[in-house]
Design a protein around this motif. Sequence first.
Motif, mmCIF file in Angstrom:
data_model
loop_
_atom_site.group_PDB
_atom_site.id
_atom_site.type_symbol
_atom_site.label_atom_id
_atom_site.label_comp_id
_atom_site.label_asym_id
_atom_site.label_seq_id
_atom_site.Cartn_x
_atom_site.Cartn_y
_atom_site.Cartn_z
ATOM 1 N N ILE A 153 28.595 18.531 9.415
ATOM 2 C CA ILE A 153 27.513 17.587 9.745
ATOM 3 C C ILE A 153 26.354 18.326 10.409
ATOM 4 O O ILE A 153 25.178 18.060 10.114
ATOM 5 N N CYS A 154 26.663 19.267 11.281
ATOM 6 C CA CYS A 154 25.607 20.055 11.933
ATOM 7 C C CYS A 154 24.847 20.908 10.918
ATOM 8 O O CYS A 154 23.625 21.067 11.025
ATOM 9 N N THR A 155 25.546 21.437 9.925
ATOM 10 C CA THR A 155 24.885 22.220 8.880
ATOM 11 C C THR A 155 23.951 21.336 8.061
ATOM 12 O O THR A 155 22.821 21.735 7.744
ATOM 13 N N GLY A 194 22.538 18.726 9.199
ATOM 14 C CA GLY A 194 21.422 18.486 10.119
ATOM 15 C C GLY A 194 20.407 19.621 10.090
ATOM 16 O O GLY A 194 19.194 19.390 10.170
ATOM 17 N N CYS A 195 20.887 20.847 9.960
ATOM 18 C CA CYS A 195 19.981 22.002 9.848
ATOM 19 C C CYS A 195 19.165 21.936 8.559
ATOM 20 O O CYS A 195 17.979 22.281 8.547
ATOM 21 N N GLY A 248 18.326 19.144 7.050
ATOM 22 C CA GLY A 248 17.340 18.091 7.299
ATOM 23 C C GLY A 248 16.194 18.572 8.166
ATOM 24 O O GLY A 248 15.029 18.244 7.917
ATOM 25 N N PHE A 249 16.507 19.358 9.184
ATOM 26 C CA PHE A 249 15.455 19.902 10.043
ATOM 27 C C PHE A 249 14.537 20.827 9.252
ATOM 28 O O PHE A 249 13.310 20.779 9.400
#
Length: 196
Positions: free
Chosen positions: A104-106, A108-109, A111-112
Amino acid sequence: MAERVVCRPLTITSRGILRQLPRQQLFLCRTYASTGSNQAANTASTLSWREYLAIRGSKHKWQVAATIPCALLGFAGGVAYFGNLDTDPTKMVMGIDPFFFYGICTVGCVGFGALIGPTVGTSLWRMSHRNNLALIDAKDAEFYQRIAKNRVDASLQSPTSPIPDYYGEKIGSIHQYRQWLRDQAKYRRKAVLAEE
């Protein structure tokens, strides 16, 4: 603030004054001060609407073209960071399995990276079109004033019937601008007549 000096020959028609003046040519000079906004307004008229809309389209293409590599860089950064973390599969991270959390954090990266892509694209586009920025910015301001003046009042929209292209983002030619004006007028008539 720039100054403009205009000189013209001084002509005197009285014979008495001509006898007193030397035979040299005399000039009457005046200095006119002009502001930067006046210069921008004068030069903005040299950029036609067709040229401006083509430039606006190229700016949008730069934004889209920069979004893809930025998203890929975000993905690569997320994989590089979260993929190299030491994880214990038996310990939860914020109540979630660590592999799911890092996945999920990846994402998010990614998306950023996709969010900052248009900003990077705009910056690169402005650097490459540095010599015409005053013209383009003046035309941008005029274009957005026209959009704000001609669009439908936002209070007339409903959740089931939103205003079509409220910010005029899809306008890429004069034909599309005229169609946008027709769509706004049609929506305005429909919304006002429905209230009565």
